[in-house]
Design an enzyme around this catalytic site. Sequence first.
Site, PDB file in Angstrom:
ATOM      1  N   SER A   1      -5.197 -54.119  23.191  1.00 43.17           N
ATOM      2  CA  SER A   1      -6.646 -54.284  23.428  1.00 43.17           C
ATOM      3  C   SER A   1      -6.984 -54.087  24.908  1.00 43.17           C
ATOM      4  CB  SER A   1      -7.117 -55.661  22.976  1.00 43.17           C
ATOM      5  OG  SER A   1      -6.995 -55.771  21.584  1.00 43.17           O
TER       6      SER A   1
ATOM      7  N   HIS B   1      -7.123 -50.312  25.850  1.00 37.02           N
ATOM      8  CA  HIS B   1      -8.356 -49.589  25.503  1.00 37.02           C
ATOM      9  C   HIS B   1      -9.307 -49.567  26.706  1.00 37.02           C
ATOM     10  CE1 HIS B   1      -6.886 -49.581  21.479  1.00 37.02           C
ATOM     11  NE2 HIS B   1      -7.285 -50.772  21.130  1.00 37.02           N
TER      12      HIS B   1
HETATM   13  P1  PAD Z   1       0.887 -51.667  19.670  1.00 38.57           P
HETATM   14  O1  PAD Z   1       0.772 -50.508  20.566  1.00 38.57           O
HETATM   15  O2  PAD Z   1       1.924 -52.703  19.935  1.00 38.57           O
HETATM   16  O3  PAD Z   1       1.071 -51.170  18.151  1.00 38.57           O
HETATM   17  C1  PAD Z   1       0.401 -50.074  17.601  1.00 38.57           C
HETATM   18  C2  PAD Z   1       1.333 -49.412  16.591  1.00 38.57           C
HETATM   19  O4  PAD Z   1       0.652 -48.369  15.909  1.00 38.57           O
HETATM   20  C3  PAD Z   1       2.571 -48.786  17.252  1.00 38.57           C
HETATM   21  O5  PAD Z   1       3.745 -49.257  16.626  1.00 38.57           O
HETATM   22  C4  PAD Z   1       2.365 -47.289  17.006  1.00 38.57           C
HETATM   23  O6  PAD Z   1       3.590 -46.584  16.868  1.00 38.57           O
HETATM   24  C5  PAD Z   1       1.564 -47.321  15.711  1.00 38.57           C
HETATM   25  N1  PAD Z   1       0.846 -46.077  15.434  1.00 38.57           N
HETATM   26  C6  PAD Z   1       0.279 -45.189  16.290  1.00 38.57           C
HETATM   27  N2  PAD Z   1      -0.296 -44.170  15.620  1.00 38.57           N
HETATM   28  C7  PAD Z   1      -0.093 -44.408  14.300  1.00 38.57           C
HETATM   29  C8  PAD Z   1      -0.420 -43.694  13.118  1.00 38.57           C
HETATM   30  N3  PAD Z   1      -1.110 -42.556  13.164  1.00 38.57           N
HETATM   31  N4  PAD Z   1      -0.033 -44.207  11.928  1.00 38.57           N
HETATM   32  C9  PAD Z   1       0.665 -45.372  11.878  1.00 38.57           C
HETATM   33  N5  PAD Z   1       1.007 -46.095  12.978  1.00 38.57           N
HETATM   34  C10 PAD Z   1       0.625 -45.619  14.169  1.00 38.57           C
HETATM   35  O7  PAD Z   1      -0.561 -52.340  19.647  1.00 38.57           O
HETATM   36  P2  PAD Z   1      -0.967 -53.861  19.287  1.00 38.57           P
HETATM   37  O8  PAD Z   1      -0.163 -54.296  18.123  1.00 38.57           O
HETATM   38  O9  PAD Z   1      -1.009 -54.649  20.542  1.00 38.57           O
HETATM   39  O10 PAD Z   1      -2.492 -53.661  18.826  1.00 38.57           O
HETATM   40  C11 PAD Z   1      -2.803 -52.922  17.648  1.00 38.57           C
HETATM   41  C12 PAD Z   1      -4.303 -52.794  17.491  1.00 38.57           C
HETATM   42  O11 PAD Z   1      -4.873 -54.069  17.188  1.00 38.57           O
HETATM   43  C13 PAD Z   1      -5.022 -52.314  18.761  1.00 38.57           C
HETATM   44  O12 PAD Z   1      -6.064 -51.426  18.435  1.00 38.57           O
HETATM   45  C14 PAD Z   1      -5.567 -53.593  19.338  1.00 38.57           C
HETATM   46  O13 PAD Z   1      -6.666 -53.375  20.195  1.00 38.57           O
HETATM   47  C15 PAD Z   1      -5.967 -54.307  18.068  1.00 38.57           C
HETATM   48  C16 PAD Z   1      -6.166 -55.775  18.207  1.00 38.57           C
HETATM   49  N6  PAD Z   1      -7.168 -56.318  17.504  1.00 38.57           N
HETATM   50  C17 PAD Z   1      -7.407 -57.642  17.575  1.00 38.57           C
HETATM   51  C18 PAD Z   1      -8.504 -58.189  16.736  1.00 38.57           C
HETATM   52  O14 PAD Z   1      -8.937 -59.316  16.961  1.00 38.57           O
HETATM   53  N7  PAD Z   1      -8.953 -57.457  15.739  1.00 38.57           N
HETATM   54  C19 PAD Z   1      -6.632 -58.484  18.374  1.00 38.57           C
HETATM   55  C20 PAD Z   1      -5.587 -57.920  19.063  1.00 38.57           C
HETATM   56  C21 PAD Z   1      -5.342 -56.553  19.005  1.00 38.57           C
HETATM   57 ZN    ZN Z   2      -4.733 -58.953  22.027  1.00 39.76          ZN
END
Ligand code: PAD
Ligand code: ZN
Length: 366
Positions: free
Chosen positions: A42, A45
């Site tokens: 996050s 981004h």
């Molecule tokens: P991360 O980078 O650790 O994991 C993302 C994963 O997605 C990696 O393992 C990548 O290899 C994989 N990936 C990339 N492209 C693809 C694809 N086309 N198909 C399948 N897999 C793919 O990130 P994270 O786990 O820290 O965060 C993931 C998302 O969740 C990110 O967008 C973040 O902003 C969001 C998030 N949302 C909240 C919420 O409250 N909704 C909280 C925290 C994080």
């Molecule tokens: Zn987070």
Amino acid sequence: MQTKAAVLYEYNQPLVVEDVELDPPKAGEVLIKVGAAGICRSDLHFMKGHARAPLPIVLGHEASGTVEEVGSGVTSVKPGDRVVLSFVSACGRCNNCTDGRPNICETRAQFWTSQFDGTSRLHKGGQPIAQFDQMSCFAEYSVVPESACIPAPDSLPLDIGALIGCCTTTGVGAVLASAKVEPGSTVAVVGCGGVGLNVIMGAVLVNASQIIAVDINEGKLEFAMKFGATHSVNPSNQDAVARVKEITGGKGVDYAFEVFGSGKTVEMTYNMTRKGGTSVIVGIAPLGETAPIDAVSLVRDEKILKGAYYGSVRMRTDMPKIMDMYLSGRLKLDDLITRRYSLDQINEAYDDLQRGDVGRGVITSF
Ligand code: PAD
Ligand code: ZN
């Protein structure tokens, strides 16, 4: 006081680790000595400009720490207390808070880069520096609203506390609080990074029958299997939707979680669910991105498509439960931390995240 912090001055430029000014906590605020801060996508981004905030800003929203000083009127914590920081500081009074949905507090939406009086406690040379999620934990010290402080037992390690501050609560919450997955359900997880692995752990916790890990990185898929996934699918070398349907006897999964953040993966996630199935979107796509959804299937197949912010949890009730689940051995969070960094190494830590090195990185020295 002075505090060391990692400042974002410009999108697509490295963070600058330097000393900045931190004002003392005002009424209803708390000064925290940050104990650990997680490397979450996050924040990336914002570094890339895919999401926008006032600049300069100190990012960082996945953290734990120790209370150093409290402002007037603060009653729920005192100096020396260990806390997990909630990246949503709920006001407790708006419609959503009183409706049991403090994770989408309406007041916080207005003040997400300052304290509740609209000003930031961080500045340098007379220039204010915004406080991301009202906390800015990529720093040695931070001033946060009292409602960000979720009391934690001293037995909870600070690095684990940081994970509970974001990725664990977001991932496990998406399964338990948002989707409410029933035992025996089939689950697919698209994106198996720090948050996705916690979705997998949540699915294990509720005894899902099949847990299908979907990721373009083979290392992540292997790691996901260690955390309890039963199958792995790599969309770079196969039709992921077709393969998920094949694994589930032609139907599609009961619950699919999108945990990367793109229109394409949202579409893929939606298409993986069965008739009557639920898609939960956790990943945050770049600003303005849209996902094509088959409007007919939404109706005829009674599919459910929903977002889950902060795992749809009520932070004050659910985060202590997640702490207890870790302390009683139900969540294997130690294995999730694959690298520890110092604050000076923060740009390297984000390079590692983008390269897709397994697990979660955590800053543990400041
Ligand atoms: P991360 O980078 O650790 O994991 C993302 C994963 O997605 C990696 O393992 C990548 O290899 C994989 N990936 C990339 N492209 C693809 C694809 N086309 N198909 C399948 N897999 C793919 O990130 P994270 O786990 O820290 O965060 C993931 C998302 O969740 C990110 O967008 C973040 O902003 C969001 C998030 N949302 C909240 C919420 O409250 N909704 C909280 C925290 C994080
Ligand atoms: Zn987070």
